[in-house]
Design an enzyme around this catalytic site. Structure first.
Site, PDB file in Angstrom:
ATOM      1  N   ILE A   1      43.775  32.611 -19.462  1.00  0.00           N
ATOM      2  CA  ILE A   1      42.299  32.123 -19.103  1.00  0.00           C
ATOM      3  C   ILE A   1      42.726  31.051 -17.871  1.00  0.00           C
ATOM      4  CG2 ILE A   1      40.306  30.420 -19.762  1.00  0.00           C
ATOM      5  CD1 ILE A   1      40.990  33.023 -21.721  1.00  0.00           C
TER       6      ILE A   1
ATOM      7  N   TYR B   1      56.482  27.223 -27.210  1.00  0.00           N
ATOM      8  CA  TYR B   1      54.941  27.463 -27.301  1.00  0.00           C
ATOM      9  C   TYR B   1      54.815  28.685 -28.374  1.00  0.00           C
ATOM     10  CZ  TYR B   1      50.473  28.219 -25.340  1.00  0.00           C
ATOM     11  OH  TYR B   1      49.122  28.244 -25.103  1.00  0.00           O
TER      12      TYR B   1
ATOM     13  N   THR C   1      42.799  28.417 -16.014  1.00  0.00           N
ATOM     14  CA  THR C   1      43.208  26.924 -16.091  1.00  0.00           C
ATOM     15  C   THR C   1      44.276  26.384 -15.513  1.00  0.00           C
ATOM     16  OG1 THR C   1      44.235  26.828 -18.375  1.00  0.00           O
ATOM     17  CG2 THR C   1      41.925  26.851 -18.236  1.00  0.00           C
TER      18      THR C   1
ATOM     19  N   LYS D   1      52.341  27.844 -31.622  1.00  0.00           N
ATOM     20  CA  LYS D   1      51.212  28.544 -31.822  1.00  0.00           C
ATOM     21  C   LYS D   1      51.036  29.449 -33.243  1.00  0.00           C
ATOM     22  CE  LYS D   1      48.947  26.842 -28.310  1.00  0.00           C
ATOM     23  NZ  LYS D   1      47.746  25.954 -28.501  1.00  0.00           N
TER      24      LYS D   1
HETATM   25  P1  NAD Z   1      45.034  22.484 -19.453  1.00  0.00           P
HETATM   26  O1  NAD Z   1      46.353  22.062 -19.126  1.00  0.00           O
HETATM   27  O2  NAD Z   1      44.181  22.955 -18.518  1.00  0.00           O
HETATM   28  O3  NAD Z   1      44.024  21.065 -20.212  1.00  0.00           O
HETATM   29  C1  NAD Z   1      44.706  20.849 -21.386  1.00  0.00           C
HETATM   30  C2  NAD Z   1      44.007  19.131 -21.686  1.00  0.00           C
HETATM   31  O4  NAD Z   1      44.863  18.834 -22.663  1.00  0.00           O
HETATM   32  C3  NAD Z   1      44.369  18.259 -20.332  1.00  0.00           C
HETATM   33  O5  NAD Z   1      42.973  17.493 -20.286  1.00  0.00           O
HETATM   34  C4  NAD Z   1      45.463  17.411 -20.902  1.00  0.00           C
HETATM   35  O6  NAD Z   1      45.382  16.185 -20.266  1.00  0.00           O
HETATM   36  C5  NAD Z   1      45.177  17.457 -22.426  1.00  0.00           C
HETATM   37  N1  NAD Z   1      46.164  16.921 -23.044  1.00  0.00           N
HETATM   38  C6  NAD Z   1      47.665  17.129 -22.976  1.00  0.00           C
HETATM   39  N2  NAD Z   1      48.393  16.682 -23.810  1.00  0.00           N
HETATM   40  C7  NAD Z   1      47.526  16.087 -24.523  1.00  0.00           C
HETATM   41  C8  NAD Z   1      47.820  15.255 -25.572  1.00  0.00           C
HETATM   42  N3  NAD Z   1      49.201  15.058 -26.239  1.00  0.00           N
HETATM   43  N4  NAD Z   1      46.934  14.641 -26.292  1.00  0.00           N
HETATM   44  C9  NAD Z   1      45.555  14.651 -25.804  1.00  0.00           C
HETATM   45  N5  NAD Z   1      45.370  15.468 -25.156  1.00  0.00           N
HETATM   46  C10 NAD Z   1      46.184  16.118 -24.469  1.00  0.00           C
HETATM   47  O7  NAD Z   1      44.877  23.745 -20.497  1.00  0.00           O
HETATM   48  P2  NAD Z   1      44.099  24.755 -21.152  1.00  0.00           P
HETATM   49  O8  NAD Z   1      44.446  25.980 -20.540  1.00  0.00           O
HETATM   50  O9  NAD Z   1      42.633  24.160 -21.044  1.00  0.00           O
HETATM   51  O10 NAD Z   1      44.473  24.702 -22.595  1.00  0.00           O
HETATM   52  C11 NAD Z   1      43.873  24.194 -23.717  1.00  0.00           C
HETATM   53  C12 NAD Z   1      44.364  24.792 -24.939  1.00  0.00           C
HETATM   54  O11 NAD Z   1      44.391  26.256 -24.991  1.00  0.00           O
HETATM   55  C13 NAD Z   1      45.691  24.629 -25.353  1.00  0.00           C
HETATM   56  O12 NAD Z   1      45.919  24.531 -26.775  1.00  0.00           O
HETATM   57  C14 NAD Z   1      46.551  25.948 -24.904  1.00  0.00           C
HETATM   58  O13 NAD Z   1      47.679  26.205 -25.458  1.00  0.00           O
HETATM   59  C15 NAD Z   1      45.666  26.946 -25.220  1.00  0.00           C
HETATM   60  N6  NAD Z   1      45.564  28.267 -24.561  1.00  0.00           N
HETATM   61  C16 NAD Z   1      45.433  28.196 -23.060  1.00  0.00           C
HETATM   62  C17 NAD Z   1      45.481  29.583 -22.454  1.00  0.00           C
HETATM   63  C18 NAD Z   1      45.274  29.845 -21.279  1.00  0.00           C
HETATM   64  O14 NAD Z   1      45.530  30.798 -20.524  1.00  0.00           O
HETATM   65  N7  NAD Z   1      44.797  28.801 -20.388  1.00  0.00           N
HETATM   66  C19 NAD Z   1      45.790  30.745 -23.604  1.00  0.00           C
HETATM   67  C20 NAD Z   1      45.985  30.514 -24.635  1.00  0.00           C
HETATM   68  C21 NAD Z   1      45.639  29.333 -25.142  1.00  0.00           C
END
Ligand code: NAD
Length: 256
Positions: A189, A156, A191, A160
């Site tokens: 965040i 990961y 989620t 990133k």
């Molecule tokens: P989440 O798991 O809640 O949602 C992710 C969404 O992406 C889901 O709807 C899933 O179906 C979709 N997805 C997964 N694989 C896919 C693919 N191959 N093609 C299309 N869609 C796909 O995650 P989130 O927390 O909302 O994360 C969203 C973004 O934010 C990600 O890139 C994650 O790395 C980044 N992020 C999240 C956090 C956190 O703490 N939640 C922190 C830093 C960065």
């Protein structure tokens, strides 16, 4: 004045979490939204939420690691809504928590394929369309794990850091053609992804918020809506001199 009035804006991974909040925010700010996700149920729910609050949205299923899906997704934006002005490359997966020497190749490849190759494929298709209409703005989802290491999450973290590299290059290569490209670096965040990481590291013995909040100087984790606010601003003309940046939205996490 709404930030994204009359814009057409695409969000990948918009069926849940940060992507869903971003699609809703884009619509609140006046954009017509293309909701995309690998999960059609979550994606359609997001479209319903946007439409229920008076916004305009359509859904297209796409796996961002598939070049043909990504091409069809961007084509859908153009044929259905006429153009593409803004894109948020948000889809991502967390992978397995394990020390590097115990990471399986297949798991490493899958994380890189969605998080890094997916952003590359989306950038390529989106930029090609934006060049035809004189510009646009793109926001890639990186992470605090794109700025610093995070023990146990080497695939990961590598993906990133790669997203930040692609962001810089795309910004440099298309700055003179009116396309701005930035990444954002969220901390924890609230989620499903954060729940999964907390579950993997504590086996469910601690609540996600209880575990993650003390890591953030602000003393809590963030909400998807707080991230969506930054994405909408970066996509808008208010951010007209911002490109190639990696902006933390992390309650002070990387300031430590
Ligand atoms: P989440 O798991 O809640 O949602 C992710 C969404 O992406 C889901 O709807 C899933 O179906 C979709 N997805 C997964 N694989 C896919 C693919 N191959 N093609 C299309 N869609 C796909 O995650 P989130 O927390 O909302 O994360 C969203 C973004 O934010 C990600 O890139 C994650 O790395 C980044 N992020 C999240 C956090 C956190 O703490 N939640 C922190 C830093 C960065």
């Amino acid at each position: 004045m709404a930030l994204l009035m009359n814009k057409v804006a695409l969000v990948t991974g918009a069926g849940a979490g940060i992507g869903r909040a971003t699609a809703i925010k884009f619509a609140e700010e006046g954009a017509t939204v293309v909701v995309s996700d690998i999960d059609p149920v979550g994606g359609q729910e997001t479209v319903d939420l946007v439409q229920a609050s008076g916004g305009e949205a359509s859904f297209i299923r796409a796996d961002v690691s598939s070049p043909s899906d990504v091409a069809a997704m961007v084509q859908h934006a153009v044929t259905t809504h006429g153009r593409l002005d803004c894109a948020c490359n948000n889809a991502g997966i967390e992978g397995k928590i394990a020390p590097l020497a115990e990471q399986a190749e297949a798991s490493f490849d899958r994380v890189l394929s969605v998080n890094l190759r997916g952003v590359f494929l989306c950038l390529r298709a989106e930029i090609t369309e934006m060049l035809k209409t004189g510009g646009g703005s793109i926001v890639n989802l990186s992470s605090v794990a794109g700025l610093i290491g995070f023990a146990g999450l080497s695939p990961y973290v590598a993906s990133k850091h790669g997203v930040n590299g692609l962001t810089k290059n795309a910004a440099l290569e298309y700055a003179k053609q009116g396309i701005r490209v930035n990444s954002i670096c969220p901390g924890g965040i609230d989620t499903r992804m954060l729940d999964s990481l907390a579950e993997q590291s504590t086996g469910g013995s601690m609540d996600t918020s209880e575990m993650m909040a003390p890591l953030h100087p602000i003393g809590r984790i963030g909400t998807p809506d707080e991230v969506a606010n930054l994405i909408a601003w970066l996509c808008s003309d208010r951010a007209s001199f911002v490109t190639g940046a990696h902006v933390p939205v992390d309650g002070g996490y990387v300031a430590q």
